[in-house]
Scaffold this active site. Structure first.
Site, PDB file in Angstrom:
ATOM      1  CG  ASP A  10      -1.728   1.170   1.451  1.00 35.34           C
ATOM      2  OD1 ASP A  10      -1.575   2.154   0.692  1.00 35.34           O
ATOM      3  OD2 ASP A  10      -2.559   1.143   2.380  1.00 35.34           O
ATOM      4  CB  ILE A  11       1.630   3.776  -2.621  1.00 38.92           C
ATOM      5  CG1 ILE A  11       2.896   4.515  -3.050  1.00 38.92           C
ATOM      6  CG2 ILE A  11       0.412   4.691  -2.658  1.00 38.92           C
ATOM      7  CD1 ILE A  11       2.936   4.879  -4.522  1.00 38.92           C
ATOM      8  CB  VAL A  33      -3.702   4.750  -5.707  1.00 39.61           C
ATOM      9  CG1 VAL A  33      -3.486   5.619  -6.917  1.00 39.61           C
ATOM     10  CG2 VAL A  33      -2.520   4.844  -4.763  1.00 39.61           C
ATOM     11  CG  ASP A  34      -6.855  10.873  -6.257  1.00 40.97           C
ATOM     12  OD1 ASP A  34      -6.189  11.491  -5.404  1.00 40.97           O
ATOM     13  OD2 ASP A  34      -7.557  11.435  -7.110  1.00 40.97           O
ATOM     14  N   GLY A 119      -5.756   1.279 -13.397  1.00 44.95           N
ATOM     15  CA  GLY A 119      -6.944   0.902 -12.640  1.00 44.95           C
ATOM     16  C   GLY A 119      -8.185   1.441 -13.346  1.00 44.95           C
ATOM     17  CB  ILE A 120     -10.478   4.166 -12.287  1.00 44.89           C
ATOM     18  CG1 ILE A 120     -10.866   3.565 -10.922  1.00 44.89           C
ATOM     19  CG2 ILE A 120     -11.625   4.971 -12.873  1.00 44.89           C
ATOM     20  CD1 ILE A 120     -10.947   4.552  -9.777  1.00 44.89           C
ATOM     21  CE1 TYR A 121      -9.345   8.497 -14.932  1.00 44.69           C
ATOM     22  CE2 TYR A 121      -7.106   9.265 -15.225  1.00 44.69           C
ATOM     23  CZ  TYR A 121      -8.413   9.504 -14.841  1.00 44.69           C
ATOM     24  OH  TYR A 121      -8.764  10.755 -14.389  1.00 44.69           O
TER      25      TYR A 121
HETATM   26  N1  AR6 Z   1      -1.369   1.662  -3.016  1.00 46.96           N
HETATM   27  C1  AR6 Z   1      -0.794   1.384  -4.213  1.00 46.96           C
HETATM   28  N2  AR6 Z   1      -1.494   1.168  -5.337  1.00 46.96           N
HETATM   29  C2  AR6 Z   1      -2.838   1.223  -5.253  1.00 46.96           C
HETATM   30  C3  AR6 Z   1      -3.533   1.494  -4.049  1.00 46.96           C
HETATM   31  C4  AR6 Z   1      -2.725   1.722  -2.888  1.00 46.96           C
HETATM   32  N3  AR6 Z   1      -3.269   2.015  -1.699  1.00 46.96           N
HETATM   33  N4  AR6 Z   1      -4.866   1.468  -4.306  1.00 46.96           N
HETATM   34  C5  AR6 Z   1      -5.007   1.176  -5.624  1.00 46.96           C
HETATM   35  N5  AR6 Z   1      -3.798   1.008  -6.195  1.00 46.96           N
HETATM   36  P1  AR6 Z   1      -6.347   3.799  -9.940  1.00 46.96           P
HETATM   37  P2  AR6 Z   1      -5.951   5.297 -12.466  1.00 46.96           P
HETATM   38  C6  AR6 Z   1      -3.429   0.685  -7.590  1.00 46.96           C
HETATM   39  O1  AR6 Z   1      -7.686   3.352 -10.357  1.00 46.96           O
HETATM   40  O2  AR6 Z   1      -6.208   4.087 -13.259  1.00 46.96           O
HETATM   41  C7  AR6 Z   1      -9.165   7.926  -9.302  1.00 46.96           C
HETATM   42  O3  AR6 Z   1     -10.539   8.070  -9.068  1.00 46.96           O
HETATM   43  C8  AR6 Z   1      -4.427  -0.039  -8.458  1.00 46.96           C
HETATM   44  O4  AR6 Z   1      -4.380  -1.435  -8.199  1.00 46.96           O
HETATM   45  O5  AR6 Z   1      -6.153   4.276  -8.535  1.00 46.96           O
HETATM   46  O6  AR6 Z   1      -4.762   6.156 -12.816  1.00 46.96           O
HETATM   47  C9  AR6 Z   1      -8.502   9.239  -9.690  1.00 46.96           C
HETATM   48  O7  AR6 Z   1      -9.079  10.326  -9.011  1.00 46.96           O
HETATM   49  C10 AR6 Z   1      -3.893   0.284  -9.855  1.00 46.96           C
HETATM   50  O8  AR6 Z   1      -2.864  -0.639 -10.223  1.00 46.96           O
HETATM   51  O9  AR6 Z   1      -5.786   5.034 -10.882  1.00 46.96           O
HETATM   52  C11 AR6 Z   1      -8.757   9.290 -11.158  1.00 46.96           C
HETATM   53  O10 AR6 Z   1     -10.048   9.779 -11.448  1.00 46.96           O
HETATM   54  C12 AR6 Z   1      -3.221   1.656  -9.686  1.00 46.96           C
HETATM   55  O11 AR6 Z   1      -3.197   1.900  -8.271  1.00 46.96           O
HETATM   56  C13 AR6 Z   1      -8.656   7.848 -11.592  1.00 46.96           C
HETATM   57  O12 AR6 Z   1      -8.973   7.087 -10.425  1.00 46.96           O
HETATM   58  C14 AR6 Z   1      -3.934   2.785 -10.373  1.00 46.96           C
HETATM   59  O13 AR6 Z   1      -5.343   2.616 -10.256  1.00 46.96           O
HETATM   60  C15 AR6 Z   1      -7.272   7.482 -12.026  1.00 46.96           C
HETATM   61  O14 AR6 Z   1      -7.264   6.186 -12.537  1.00 46.96           O
END
Ligand code: AR6
Length: 166
Positions: A10-11, A33-34, A119-121
């Site tokens: 977890d970052i 993660v945001d 992730g979401i993107y």
């Molecule tokens: N620590 C490390 N990595 C994580 C954590 C954590 N605690 N939680 C999730 N991940 P995403 P995106 C990973 O969806 O695709 C948000 O709503 C996850 O498994 O967080 O860039 C923003 O506000 C994945 O591999 O980011 C934007 O609207 C990675 O983080 C949108 O999502 C990125 O997933 C950005 O989407």
């Protein structure tokens, strides 16, 4: 050359100089993660992002880390995956490079990245990992010494291990 490592964690728990957030253009927080970073840093983080007029895709902005163990958060905005022909690769590389430059300007030695846009993107994970690793390997640091790819899901962790071991 930067020292590169990959971990599954977890970052928000990492004791590094800077962690990177996979933010959106508003910088006002979100899911994934945001959301985790905003919860762990506390409400001052959102206040601190207000001095910026958001952030363009492919760019990044810096705040302090507040309640996080990390000193700084670099809020990077990766691209939403569309069809692969909408500059997604270049924009993802640019988000990584901008984050490295910002960390360097703050005299950071260690920085941890999440897997931006995967992730979401919806960015394909292996394609994103190759771009992330190539961008870090091509970067010529001033102060930075170590880059940690902090994976959260097994799929990304396995992809990074495989690429870095080859
Ligand atoms: N620590 C490390 N990595 C994580 C954590 C954590 N605690 N939680 C999730 N991940 P995403 P995106 C990973 O969806 O695709 C948000 O709503 C996850 O498994 O967080 O860039 C923003 O506000 C994945 O591999 O980011 C934007 O609207 C990675 O983080 C949108 O999502 C990125 O997933 C950005 O989407």
């Amino acid at each position: 050359m930067l020292e590169i490592s990959v971990i599954k964690d977890d970052i928000t728990t990492l004791n590094v100089d800077a962690i990177v957030n996979a933010a959106n253009k508003s910088l006002a927080g979100g899911g994934g993660v945001d959301g985790a970073i905003h919860r762990a840093a506390g409400p001052e983080l959102k206040e601190a992002t207000k001095k910026y007029d958001g952030c363009a895709t492919g760019d990044s902005k810096v705040t302090k880390g507040f309640d996080l163990p990390a000193d700084y958060v670099i809020h990077a905005v990766g691209p939403v995956w569309n069809d692969g022909n909408s500059d997604e690769d270049e924009l993802l590389a640019s988000a990584y490079e901008s984050s490295l430059k910002n960390a360097d300007s703050e005299k950071c030695k260690t920085i941890a990245f999440p897997n931006i846009s995967t992730g979401i993107y919806g960015f394909p994970k292996e394609r994103a990992a190759n771009i992330a690793i190539n961008t870090v390997q091509d970067y010529e640091p001033e102060n930075l010494e170590e880059v940690i790819f902090c994976c959260f899901d097994d799929e990304n962790f396995d992809i990074y291990k495989k690429i870095l071991n080859d």
